[in-house]
Design a protein around this motif. Structure first.
Motif, mmCIF file in Angstrom:
data_model
loop_
_atom_site.group_PDB
_atom_site.id
_atom_site.type_symbol
_atom_site.label_atom_id
_atom_site.label_comp_id
_atom_site.label_asym_id
_atom_site.label_seq_id
_atom_site.Cartn_x
_atom_site.Cartn_y
_atom_site.Cartn_z
ATOM 1 N N PHE A 90 27.122 18.899 -1.599
ATOM 2 C CA PHE A 90 27.394 17.464 -1.689
ATOM 3 C C PHE A 90 26.801 16.812 -0.446
ATOM 4 O O PHE A 90 27.153 17.178 0.688
ATOM 5 N N ALA A 91 25.890 15.866 -0.638
ATOM 6 C CA ALA A 91 25.190 15.232 0.477
ATOM 7 C C ALA A 91 25.338 13.713 0.403
ATOM 8 O O ALA A 91 25.634 13.154 -0.657
ATOM 9 N N VAL A 92 25.116 13.083 1.548
ATOM 10 C CA VAL A 92 25.285 11.634 1.674
ATOM 11 C C VAL A 92 24.023 11.016 2.251
ATOM 12 O O VAL A 92 23.485 11.500 3.251
ATOM 13 N N ARG A 93 23.542 9.949 1.609
ATOM 14 C CA ARG A 93 22.495 9.099 2.169
ATOM 15 C C ARG A 93 23.056 7.686 2.256
ATOM 16 O O ARG A 93 23.888 7.286 1.447
ATOM 17 N N TYR A 94 22.560 6.913 3.228
ATOM 18 C CA TYR A 94 23.102 5.582 3.480
ATOM 19 C C TYR A 94 22.209 4.478 2.920
ATOM 20 O O TYR A 94 20.982 4.545 3.020
ATOM 21 N N LEU A 95 22.857 3.451 2.376
ATOM 22 C CA LEU A 95 22.170 2.222 2.008
ATOM 23 C C LEU A 95 23.062 1.060 2.456
ATOM 24 O O LEU A 95 23.776 0.438 1.657
ATOM 25 N N PRO A 96 23.073 0.762 3.769
ATOM 26 C CA PRO A 96 23.973 -0.263 4.299
ATOM 27 C C PRO A 96 23.565 -1.659 3.862
ATOM 28 O O PRO A 96 22.429 -2.076 4.088
ATOM 29 N N MET A 97 24.503 -2.399 3.268
ATOM 30 C CA MET A 97 24.202 -3.733 2.754
ATOM 31 C C MET A 97 25.261 -4.766 3.119
ATOM 32 O O MET A 97 25.170 -5.906 2.689
ATOM 33 N N HIS A 98 26.277 -4.371 3.880
ATOM 34 C CA HIS A 98 27.333 -5.284 4.282
ATOM 35 C C HIS A 98 27.374 -5.410 5.809
ATOM 36 O O HIS A 98 26.723 -4.650 6.511
ATOM 37 N N GLY A 99 28.176 -6.355 6.281
ATOM 38 C CA GLY A 99 28.189 -6.685 7.702
ATOM 39 C C GLY A 99 28.480 -5.540 8.640
ATOM 40 O O GLY A 99 27.874 -5.437 9.708
ATOM 41 N N ASN A 100 29.418 -4.668 8.275
ATOM 42 C CA ASN A 100 29.793 -3.555 9.142
ATOM 43 C C ASN A 100 29.350 -2.195 8.601
ATOM 44 O O ASN A 100 29.772 -1.153 9.110
ATOM 45 N N SER A 101 28.490 -2.226 7.589
ATOM 46 C CA SER A 101 28.025 -0.972 6.992
ATOM 47 C C SER A 101 27.194 -0.141 7.961
ATOM 48 O O SER A 101 27.332 1.077 8.032
ATOM 49 N N LEU A 102 26.308 -0.823 8.692
ATOM 50 C CA LEU A 102 25.463 -0.099 9.638
ATOM 51 C C LEU A 102 26.309 0.535 10.725
ATOM 52 O O LEU A 102 26.117 1.710 11.071
ATOM 53 N N GLY A 103 27.262 -0.211 11.269
ATOM 54 C CA GLY A 103 28.130 0.331 12.305
ATOM 55 C C GLY A 103 28.925 1.528 11.823
ATOM 56 O O GLY A 103 29.110 2.503 12.560
ATOM 57 N N ALA A 104 29.386 1.478 10.573
ATOM 58 C CA ALA A 104 30.129 2.598 10.005
ATOM 59 C C ALA A 104 29.234 3.830 9.883
ATOM 60 O O ALA A 104 29.653 4.953 10.188
ATOM 61 N N ALA A 105 27.999 3.610 9.435
ATOM 62 C CA ALA A 105 27.058 4.726 9.332
ATOM 63 C C ALA A 105 26.735 5.290 10.715
ATOM 64 O O ALA A 105 26.606 6.511 10.887
ATOM 65 N N GLN A 106 26.613 4.422 11.708
ATOM 66 C CA GLN A 106 26.389 4.891 13.082
ATOM 67 C C GLN A 106 27.561 5.752 13.556
ATOM 68 O O GLN A 106 27.369 6.767 14.221
ATOM 69 N N GLU A 148 40.840 9.087 17.685
ATOM 70 C CA GLU A 148 41.833 9.774 16.870
ATOM 71 C C GLU A 148 41.348 11.160 16.451
ATOM 72 O O GLU A 148 42.154 12.078 16.272
ATOM 73 N N LEU A 149 40.036 11.298 16.308
ATOM 74 C CA LEU A 149 39.451 12.594 15.945
ATOM 75 C C LEU A 149 39.212 13.471 17.172
ATOM 76 O O LEU A 149 38.677 14.572 17.049
ATOM 77 N N ASP A 150 39.622 12.958 18.325
ATOM 78 C CA ASP A 150 39.523 13.698 19.589
ATOM 79 C C ASP A 150 38.082 14.051 19.925
ATOM 80 O O ASP A 150 37.799 15.157 20.425
ATOM 81 N N LEU A 151 37.172 13.113 19.675
ATOM 82 C CA LEU A 151 35.777 13.337 20.014
ATOM 83 C C LEU A 151 35.529 13.033 21.485
ATOM 84 O O LEU A 151 36.280 12.289 22.121
ATOM 85 N N ASP A 152 34.483 13.615 22.020
ATOM 86 C CA ASP A 152 34.034 13.299 23.367
ATOM 87 C C ASP A 152 33.483 11.873 23.322
ATOM 88 O O ASP A 152 32.418 11.625 22.751
ATOM 89 N N MET A 153 34.209 10.919 23.937
ATOM 90 C CA MET A 153 33.867 9.517 23.771
ATOM 91 C C MET A 153 32.583 9.129 24.508
ATOM 92 O O MET A 153 31.856 8.237 24.039
ATOM 93 N N GLU A 154 32.279 9.772 25.591
ATOM 94 C CA GLU A 154 31.017 9.476 26.282
ATOM 95 C C GLU A 154 29.840 9.865 25.408
ATOM 96 O O GLU A 154 28.870 9.102 25.258
ATOM 97 N N GLN A 155 29.929 11.045 24.801
ATOM 98 C CA GLN A 155 28.855 11.476 23.901
ATOM 99 C C GLN A 155 28.826 10.615 22.650
ATOM 100 O O GLN A 155 27.751 10.242 22.165
ATOM 101 N N PHE A 156 30.002 10.287 22.107
ATOM 102 C CA PHE A 156 30.059 9.468 20.898
ATOM 103 C C PHE A 156 29.378 8.118 21.140
ATOM 104 O O PHE A 156 28.591 7.664 20.303
ATOM 105 N N ARG A 157 29.684 7.473 22.259
ATOM 106 C CA ARG A 157 29.077 6.176 22.562
ATOM 107 C C ARG A 157 27.563 6.304 22.689
ATOM 108 O O ARG A 157 26.812 5.464 22.168
ATOM 109 N N ALA A 158 27.123 7.341 23.377
ATOM 110 C CA ALA A 158 25.687 7.533 23.565
ATOM 111 C C ALA A 158 24.980 7.737 22.229
ATOM 112 O O ALA A 158 23.913 7.156 21.980
ATOM 113 N N ASP A 159 25.581 8.550 21.351
ATOM 114 C CA ASP A 159 24.969 8.804 20.043
ATOM 115 C C ASP A 159 25.046 7.575 19.146
ATOM 116 O O ASP A 159 24.116 7.289 18.386
#
Length: 212
Positions: A90-106, A148-159
């Motif tokens: 099962f794979a996902v490709r993005y087609l962002p078309m709404h105001g916050n879609s791109l941010g969610a994909a990021q 909430e997912l306990d991600l490394d926030m410095e790396q998350f922001r950079a990515d």
């Protein structure tokens, strides 16, 4: 039949009808599927994100995280993955078309860099009503999910802010548009465009792909 099941069938049917109306001249219909297309467009690339890795078939959903139909379909897609995840990729490709879609994909891409694509994918859809439809940026909401997912926030922001992340998402959009996709959700099964009108159709198409 439960109310949720009826809603899912309705959503899937409406989405399929809309997609069928949007298919470009370069795609031919027949037997519930259409050719992948030509040129440089690819429905799967090396950096395409996957939710499962099964050996027998490959189902790609072109989605927009802010799309209401995608959110309504999400529980059904989780059921499909639970049933077929050991057989189907099962794979996902993005087609962002709404105001916050791109941010969610990021956010999904940034989480993927820490091995948490599935968790962010689920979080975005499970909390869809919390952030979708807003006229203001939901970046901080997405960052809260990362915490909430306990991600490394410095790396998350950079990515999240890495231009390469936006470029990957843009390539998703270019591929989708080149393949004639203009609405979400849309599906490709083993490289072929499919247009299931009911859940039974989707099950039958997947099972046929597994058995072939």
């Amino acid at each position: 039949m439960t109310r949720a099941l009826k809603v899912t069938i309705t959503v899937l049917t409406v989405a399929a009808v809309v997609v069928l109306g949007a298919v470009t001249v370069g795609l031919m219909t027949g037997g519930g599927s259409s050719p992948q297309g030509s040129g440089d467009a690819q429905i799967m690339r090396e950096d395409t994100r996957t939710l499962s890795d099964g050996p027998d078939a490959e189902l790609v959903e072109v989605l927009d995280f802010e799309c209401a139909a995608c959110a309504d379909l999400y529980p059904y897609m989780e059921q499909l993955r639970e049933e077929y995840g050991d057989q189907v990729t099962f794979a996902v490709r993005y087609l962002p078309m709404h105001g916050n879609s791109l941010g969610a994909a990021q956010a999904a891409e940034a989480a993927a860099e820490q091995g948490e694509f599935l968790s962010m994918y689920q979080t975005l859809f499970q909390n869809h009503g919390q952030w979708s439809g807003s006229d203001s940026s939901q970046k901080e909401t997405f960052f809260d999910y990362a915490r909430e997912l306990d991600l490394d926030m410095e790396q998350f922001r950079a990515d999240y802010e890495d231009p390469a992340t936006v470029e990957r998402i843009a390539q998703n959009q270019l591929d989708a548009e080149a393949l004639g996709v203009s609405t979400t959700p849309s599906f490709f099964l083993d490289g072929q465009r499919i247009h299931p009108e009911t859940m039974d159709d989707m099950h039958a198409l997947i099972q046929e792909a597994i058995d072939s």
